[in-house]
Scaffold this motif. Structure first.
Motif, PDB file in Angstrom:
ATOM      1  N   LEU A  23      -3.002  46.412 -61.389  1.00 31.14           N
ATOM      2  CA  LEU A  23      -1.708  45.764 -61.232  1.00 31.14           C
ATOM      3  C   LEU A  23      -1.409  44.892 -62.446  1.00 31.14           C
ATOM      4  N   GLN A  27       0.281  39.859 -56.830  1.00 29.73           N
ATOM      5  CA  GLN A  27       0.317  40.594 -55.570  1.00 29.73           C
ATOM      6  C   GLN A  27       1.608  40.267 -54.832  1.00 29.73           C
ATOM      7  N   ASN A  40       4.595  48.167 -52.517  1.00 28.75           N
ATOM      8  CA  ASN A  40       3.167  48.004 -52.264  1.00 28.75           C
ATOM      9  C   ASN A  40       2.861  48.083 -50.773  1.00 28.75           C
ATOM     10  N   CYS A  42      -0.455  48.793 -49.889  1.00 32.31           N
ATOM     11  CA  CYS A  42      -1.913  48.915 -50.013  1.00 32.31           C
ATOM     12  C   CYS A  42      -2.665  47.636 -49.691  1.00 32.31           C
ATOM     13  N   SER A  43      -2.080  46.495 -49.933  1.00 30.88           N
ATOM     14  CA  SER A  43      -2.862  45.266 -49.903  1.00 30.88           C
ATOM     15  C   SER A  43      -3.011  44.714 -48.484  1.00 30.88           C
ATOM     16  N   PHE A 344       3.346  52.824 -53.429  1.00 30.42           N
ATOM     17  CA  PHE A 344       1.915  52.667 -53.685  1.00 30.42           C
ATOM     18  C   PHE A 344       1.173  52.589 -52.362  1.00 30.42           C
TER      19      PHE A 344
END
Length: 391
Positions: A23, A27, A40, A42-43, A344
């Protein structure tokens, strides 16, 4: 050392070799990767706190006062006043008598399990789908590990019956929320069984803190089991948006871990910026439950719309939304095409999940907007149809 190259090549041939993306931004709901902005999913940034301005400001202020590194293990010279304050606040938040702070959620399991059941005569009852940190912590103990089928209370009862007369200490350890499927442990039944068979109970609430319970207080609060679960283990790297691990329970338990647990005795304390950011995250969580409610609204919407499209979202009961594809190569292709379309979402395959159950795990956040969710559903639908995963 040639075995390493051979095994890497074998992973590539089996479709198990992953792409680790870097990245180029903080975030958040959208991140910059390889020069492009992508949504995003994914996190584990459940509440959007990783880049929250209040956490950043608290860190800046505290660094000027306390510095950065602790300089020692907790038992020698590494316990600073902010460490003690965070432990007190975490215990209060969890509704426990006391809490001990360690370096990560992984370290929290390493601190609890081998310390409570270290001996060859001891027994550990472990859910078949427990996290790798629990598995590794069990391996560090000399205790015999008895795996029971995932959330199968009949199987657990049978195994408790079979070992009723065994000598030594006994501990049951389970995830609270199972990270790959999003289902919740049957904790009330587990507690009742363990009480009947005189077994200590521990729950790893890594994906429950900030998600379940009143204002994100976790699975014990969710089921109103305060005082009935011997050890609550957790991480501060997901909903809290920072780093660190915690174990909470009775004052006696915490005192015992403080003087016996190896991660506390032989590894330096959590850094002061991490402590400061976690204190700010607690402030936000204790003020109101808006972020927790937004997380659940987003999760329910995404999961519901993906189910309507025909995706297999498994048995999830939480905002974790798995899209089970099957073969690793298919899941990786799905992930790659999602990324090209601006989304992602990483493929997860064996050994993280069983063979034949490779998936995309969509991790929603309170930071995602309605427009973000609309884009996500449309992108999943377009790529899913193109690859023949849905009609």
């Amino acid at each position: 050392m040639s075995f390493m190259a051979r095994e890497i090549e074998a992973m590539k041939e089996a479709g198990l070799y992953g792409t680790i993306r870097t990245l180029d931004s903080p975030q958040g709901a959208w991140v910059s990767i390889e020069g492009r902005n992508v949504l995003n999913l994914c996190s584990n940034n459940y509440l959007g706190l990783c880049n929250h301005p209040r956490l950043a400001e608290k860190v800046k202020d505290d660094v000027d006062v306390w510095g950065v590194g602790p300089g020692a293990v907790r038992t020698i010279a590494g316990t600073l006043r902010p460490h003690v304050e965070l432990e007190r606040r975490l215990a209060s938040f969890k509704g426990a008598e006391a809490a001990i702070l360690v370096q990560s959620g992984f370290c929290a399991n390493l601190a609890v399990i081998p310390t409570l059941v270290p001996g060859e005569e001891d027994l550990i009852y472990s859910d078949a789908l427990n996290h790798a940190s629990i598995i590794d912590a069990c391996r560090l103990s000399k205790a015999r590990v008895i795996r029971y089928e995932h959330s199968d209370m009949d199987d657990l009862r049978r195994k408790l019956e079979e070992t009723r007369g065994a000598r030594g200490r006994k501990l049951l350890i389970t995830d609270g929320v199972f990270s790959m499927d999003g289902d919740i442990a049957r904790l009330p039944e587990i507690v009742r069984l363990c009480r009947d068979f005189d077994v200590m109970t521990a729950v790893d609430d890594a994906h429950g803190e900030g998600v379940l319970g009143r204002g994100g207080r976790g699975i014990v609060d969710h089921f109103d089991l305060h005082g009935q679960v011997d050890v609550e283990i957790g991480t501060l790297s997901k909903a809290f948006g920072v780093m660190g691990g915690v174990a909470a329970g009775s004052a006696t338990l915490v005192d015992y871990l403080r003087h016996k647990a190896r991660p506390n005795l032989f590894s330096s304390a959590l850094t002061l910026p991490d402590v400061a950011a976690n204190l700010a995250a607690l402030d936000i969580l204790e003020e109101d439950d808006r972020l927790v409610r937004r997380l659940w609204q987003n999760g329910n919407r995404l999961k519901g719309e993906l189910k309507e499209l025909g995706f297999d979202t498994g048995r999830s009961e939480t905002p974790i939304t798995p899209l089970i594809i099957g073969e690793a190569a298919d899941a990786k292709r799905f992930s790659a095409e999602l990324f090209e379309a601006g989304l992602f979402a990483t493929a997860i395959a064996f050994p993280t999940v069983p063979r034949g159950t490779a998936r995309i795990r969509a991790m929603i956040s309170a930071a995602h907007s309605d427009d973000d969710l609309r884009f996500a559903v449309e992108t999943f639908a377009a790529v899913g149809r193109r690859l023949g995963i849905i009609r």
